[in-house]
Design an enzyme around this catalytic site. Sequence first.
Site, PDB file in Angstrom:
ATOM      1  N   ARG A   6      -5.053  -2.793   8.948  1.00  0.00           N
ATOM      2  CA  ARG A   6      -6.115  -3.527   8.435  1.00  0.00           C
ATOM      3  C   ARG A   6      -5.622  -4.606   7.397  1.00  0.00           C
ATOM      4  NH1 ARG A   6      -8.508   1.799   7.082  1.00  0.00           N
ATOM      5  NH2 ARG A   6      -7.817   2.178   4.783  1.00  0.00           N
ATOM      6  N   ASN A  12     -10.598  -2.942  -5.753  1.00  0.00           N
ATOM      7  CA  ASN A  12      -9.999  -1.924  -6.539  1.00  0.00           C
ATOM      8  C   ASN A  12     -10.576  -1.700  -7.854  1.00  0.00           C
ATOM      9  OD1 ASN A  12      -6.516  -3.124  -5.466  1.00  0.00           O
ATOM     10  ND2 ASN A  12      -7.830  -1.353  -4.628  1.00  0.00           N
ATOM     11  N   ARG A  29       2.232  -5.236   6.110  1.00  0.00           N
ATOM     12  CA  ARG A  29       1.374  -4.218   5.086  1.00  0.00           C
ATOM     13  C   ARG A  29       2.132  -2.751   5.316  1.00  0.00           C
ATOM     14  NH1 ARG A  29      -4.842  -2.618   4.543  1.00  0.00           N
ATOM     15  NH2 ARG A  29      -4.619  -0.894   3.480  1.00  0.00           N
ATOM     16  N   ASP A  70       0.943  -1.197  -0.013  1.00  0.00           N
ATOM     17  CA  ASP A  70       0.088  -0.048  -0.056  1.00  0.00           C
ATOM     18  C   ASP A  70       0.961   1.394  -0.180  1.00  0.00           C
ATOM     19  OD1 ASP A  70      -2.306   1.419   0.081  1.00  0.00           O
ATOM     20  OD2 ASP A  70      -2.743   1.198   2.177  1.00  0.00           O
ATOM     21  N   HIS A 123       2.547   3.341  -9.092  1.00  0.00           N
ATOM     22  CA  HIS A 123       2.463   1.910  -9.434  1.00  0.00           C
ATOM     23  C   HIS A 123       3.814   1.375 -10.017  1.00  0.00           C
ATOM     24  CE1 HIS A 123      -1.436   2.064  -7.715  1.00  0.00           C
ATOM     25  NE2 HIS A 123      -2.149   2.661  -8.651  1.00  0.00           N
ATOM     26  N   GLY A 128      -0.067   5.672  -4.400  1.00  0.00           N
ATOM     27  CA  GLY A 128      -0.785   6.750  -4.882  1.00  0.00           C
ATOM     28  C   GLY A 128      -0.061   7.899  -4.108  1.00  0.00           C
TER      29      GLY A 128
END
Length: 249
Positions: A194, A68, A188, A20, A37, A23
């Site tokens: 989460r 997504n 993550r 993550d 990306h 962006g």
Amino acid sequence: MSSGVSVRPVRPTHVAIIMDGNGRWATANGKPRHAGHRAGVKSARQVVEACAESDVKVLTLFAFSSENWKRPPSEVDALMRLFVEVLQREVDTLHENGIQLRFIGNRESLPTILRKRMADAEARTAANSRMTLVLAVAYGGQWDMVQAMRRISQKVRSGDLDPADIDEALIARHRALAGLPSPDLLIRTGGEQRVSNFLLWDLAYTELCFTDTLWPDFGADQIAHALEFFSQRQRRFGRTGDQLEAVAD
Ligand code: FPP
């Protein structure tokens, strides 16, 4: 796979990553989101290499979630084109390095050209055994359970399966990661804490490692830190710490 009794696991067999922050990385660097990306692919390459060198046996990367699809069509389109391009460019190198590629997710929702590249990559690398790289594309943990339940129900309906024989092991054999151990470590990046509908069944006993580092800034040093974090965990699998110390003595 986890033995369930080791007090200090040295290495995770299976590492899963929610990549993550692409962006936000792009915005912070004054670039469009798709540049984030693209930068993320470089991180993925470094992490694949570092995991293979560290004797990780399975690496699962969450490349595109069921949710997504809700992103702007231009971003979804750029991501699909990027996946096709990455497969075209990287499969030879992965194959030469003994890495087997496997995809999990709802393939029917993906563009035909991408599905073909995925099938070709899987066929080409099927015999490799150094490490399995699982790419989760159009994947959701709830979708995974739904597809498992559907296949199990069909077996019940056809009379091939007695409902009394449905247990954890049978469900595990019908999940998308069938044949592979569940992740020992989930990382993550990007600061959120989460699971975001990733491997819901599989994460039951997974150690969770959250970092604020944005995915394009994540590389070999960061994966080394995460592996070090894992080696400090005491994995109890429902037992007490004292029980584990007794087994280890
Ligand atoms: C999250 O960043 C990342 C994704 C949506 C997945 C795309 C990942 C890559 C292109 C890198 C690796 C690719 C392959 C093929 C292994 P985000 O857009 O959610 O970031 P944000 O939260 O900062 O907006």
